[in-house]
Design a protein around this motif. Structure first.
Motif, PDB file in Angstrom:
ATOM      1  N   ILE A  23       0.863  -1.180   0.000  1.00 21.26           N
ATOM      2  CA  ILE A  23       0.000   0.000   0.000  1.00 21.26           C
ATOM      3  C   ILE A  23       0.896   1.225   0.000  1.00 21.26           C
ATOM      4  N   GLU A  33      -9.515  -5.783  -1.356  1.00 18.71           N
ATOM      5  CA  GLU A  33      -8.408  -4.849  -1.536  1.00 18.71           C
ATOM      6  C   GLU A  33      -7.112  -5.643  -1.548  1.00 18.71           C
ATOM      7  N   GLY A  34      -6.392  -5.618  -2.669  1.00 15.70           N
ATOM      8  CA  GLY A  34      -5.145  -6.352  -2.769  1.00 15.70           C
ATOM      9  C   GLY A  34      -5.300  -7.789  -3.206  1.00 15.70           C
TER      10      GLY A  34
END
Length: 666
Positions: free
Chosen positions: A102, A175-176
């Motif tokens: 991130i 997310e990811g």
């Protein structure tokens, strides 16, 4: 072995090379220790690969340096793997979630029975250093869904990701998640010790560093609860955040920035300076401004309102709610329905809190016939809007549910659009500079052609609108960064990204080209030839959100606002009680000159009064004692501690008014 030809891109040079089959990417960059991965291919076809990637005939290969943005991602994702390995060695029952890079770091989610505590993070860090010192090799292997499912029986969350991939929904499932599984072949990375034993494995698309020894500097930051795949209906996992950098010096600089950012946190300063608060009784994401914060907000609004008028805008006002049909005309229902609060039923009709002002401005435009002679028609208001933000993303003033927009819309002919966008961009940049922000770059958000159902309009309309914005951005001379897929559903946009005093980037103003809403509202103007034509609508928000901009400015200035914005511009400090009336008289004269001034006539000693004014970050102090009263003067003290004694009253007033008028950054 046979010969193949490849192209090596490095240090700005393009070099053709002849190598043998089986050559690995690392062999092209063996002399550069900073290269930790490779980009293979050109343009949209380029893909990040491990340095162990075997080259093919015709490959174009570029080295990825560890200090580059892509290099940071590879470093941090590799560090996330090392952290996950350390966690499972220390907590064998921990189940793996996802672990993407991130901004400025990485995280990994774990399903553990007991939440992590700071002492656990210390143990994990220690074990990570041991793994890094071992120099374990990151090794990629291709597998099938069936083989991966068999191998990962003990990892339920990984099995779920494999299932999502099989259904075609892996991208964006969490997310990811795309870091774990991507389109095409499925891969697993093994961490291999020097004796050849596999120390640990994880489902991952990569790429990774060559070995764990290539992690120069890292630190675990904190742990927090996080729902699996970001859905509050799912199980709550434990997320550990960390950061990793290309050198110890870079890590130390980052930690210093964090320390500085904590000192500047607008939520803390807002409380300390009595500017605003967030009462639970009102609701999350709904701030209130106290009198001092209200001064800052009013001064900003007054200045921006006047600047809009000077730039040819006309001030309008619209209500907070509207019938549902209005948002169908604009296209926000259904495209933006998730970002709006649920409707309220009244007299058989659904009403919505407005999440944007543009539909109302369209109705003002449509209230009567328009001629080409009226264009550009520029409408502006401070419209209060309401957006449904999930509780987890609410953050002080910078992410709220209710806020005022300095919202404006320009209605122009297609021929006028390029000049209007240039005009708006110049206006935006000048306005931000007036508030002390002067380090910018631009971001151009365009349509994602792979998801046409999320955007309205033809490819030709999008291409034309995007080119108009791009041309204006390039003419500004600022750096232009692409943002593919980041456009609103109704047209492309350019956003101004501003860096603050400690180098953080904030998205500030936006300018959007809209060919959809004029059609939805049937907006027309009479052209010179007598025909009815459709105008182009250009959205522009200079601050975006007044609340958010206040939060940004609090952190940019660390609460020490320049005199023209400071809630209290002058603090009067009597040395003794008998000097208070003298300073009150000076304060009245200053107020007549438009200065915001207070007199501290409390029982505190003079030095404490000075200290209090410093803590409140007041730009100027005027101090008076017996000699000052006799001379008709004051001791004039600046925020940085400089002091001039015996300054005549009129000169003291002139110093303040001159600094305010010039918008000095004192």
């Amino acid at each position: 072995m046979s010969e193949i030809k490849v192209v090596r891109l490095h240090a700005g040079e393009r070099e053709e090379r002849t190598v043998t089959t089986g050559t690995k990417a690392w062999e092209l960059f063996a002399e550069d220790a900073a290269v930790i991965a490779a980009r293979v291919g050109e343009g949209e076809e380029a893909a990040l690969r491990d340095l162990s990637h075997e080259l093919a005939d015709g490959d174009v290969v570029e080295g990825v340096a560890i200090e580059s943005p892509e290099g940071h991602d590879v470093l941090r994702h590799s560090c996330a793997h090392v952290m996950a390995q350390a966690v499972q060695e220390l907590f064998p029952d921990a189940k793996l979630g996802i672990g993407p890079p991130i901004e400025n770091g990485f995280y990994y989610d774990f399903d553990v029975e007991t939440p992590f505590v700071p002492e656990d993070l210390e143990k994990i860090e220690s074990r990570m250093r041991k793994i890094i010192k071992e120099g374990q090799r990151f090794s990629r292997r291709v597998t099938t869904d069936a083989e991966a499912i068999d191998e990962l029986q003990a990892e339920p969350y990984k099995l779920e990701l494999i299932g999502l991939k099989g259904s075609g929904n892996a991208e964006g499932a969490a997310e990811g998640a795309s870091v774990e599984v991507g389109a095409g072949e499925l891969t697993i990375y093994d961490n291999i010790r020097r004796n050849g034993d596999v120390a640990w494995s994880d489902l991952c698309r990569g790429p990774h560093l060559p070995t764990t020894k290539r992690i120069p500097a890292f630190k675990l930051m904190r742990s927090a609860a996080a729902y699996w795949r970001g859905d509050e209906k799912n199980k709550q996992l434990q997320r550990i955040y960390g950061t990793a950098w290309e050198s110890k010096e870079a890590l130390e600089a980052h930690l210093h920035r964090i320390e500085e950012a904590e000192k500047r946190d607008h939520r803390k300063l807002g409380r300390d300076l009595d500017l605003f608060s967030f009462p639970d009784e009102i609701g999350s994401g709904l701030p209130v401004f106290h009198p001092k914060g209200g001064v800052i907000k009013r001064v900003m609004e007054d200045y921006v309102r006047q600047r809009h008028i000077e730039e040819g805008f006309e001030y309008v006002g619209t209500p907070h709610i509207s019938k549902e049909h209005t948002f169908h005309l604009s296209g926000h229902l259904p495209y933006y329905a998730d970002g709006m609060f649920p409707p309220m039923e009244f007299e058989g009709v659904n009403y919505y809190l407005k999440a944007m002002n543009c539909p109302m401005h369209n109705l003002i435009y449509r209230s009567r016939g328009r001629s080409y002679r009226e264009l550009p028609l520029r409408l502006f208001e401070f419209g209060h809007v309401y957006r449904y933000e999930k509780s987890g993303v609410i953050h002080g003033l910078t992410r709220v549910r209710g806020f005022a927009q300095d919202d404006s819309h320009s209605y122009v002919t297609p021929e006028q659009a390029p000049a209007e966008i240039t005009h708006l961009l110049d206006f935006v940049l000048g306005l931000l500079r007036d508030f002390g922000l002067d380090d910018f770059y631009l971001e151009l958000s365009t349509r994602d052609d792979s998801k046409p159902d999320k955007f309205v309009g033809s490819a030709e309309q999008w291409e034309n609108a995007t080119e108009v914005l791009r041309t204006a951005c390039e003419a500004s001379g600022l750096e232009l960064v692409p943002d593919p897929g980041g456009a609103a559903f109704y047209g492309p946009k350019v956003s101004v990204q501003a860096r603050d005093a400690i180098g953080r980037t904030w998205q500030m103003s936006t300018i959007q080209y809209d060919f959809n809403q004029p059609q939805g509202f049937d907006l027309t103007y009479q052209a010179a030839d007598g025909t009815r034509q459709q105008p182009v609508m250009i959205h522009s928000a200079k601050f975006g959100s007044i609340e958010r901009f206040v939060g940004v400015l609090v952190e940019h200035y660390a609460g020490a606002f320049p005199p023209w914005l400071a809630p209290v511009q002058v603090q009067g400090i009597p040395i003794a009680e008998r000097h208070a009336d003298y300073l009150h008289d000076i304060a009245r004269r200053m107020k007549t000159a438009g200065v915001r001034v207070e007199v501290d006539d409390s029982d505190d000693r003079m030095q404490k009064k000075i200290r209090n004014a410093q803590l409140q970050k007041v730009p100027f102090m005027v101090i008076a004692g017996d000699q000052d009263m006799e001379a008709g003067a004051v001791s004039f003290r600046y925020r940085d501690g400089r002091q001039d004694n015996g300054v005549p009253i009129e000169e003291a007033i002139a110093r303040v008014t001159a600094a305010v008028a010039a918008r000095e950054q004192v």
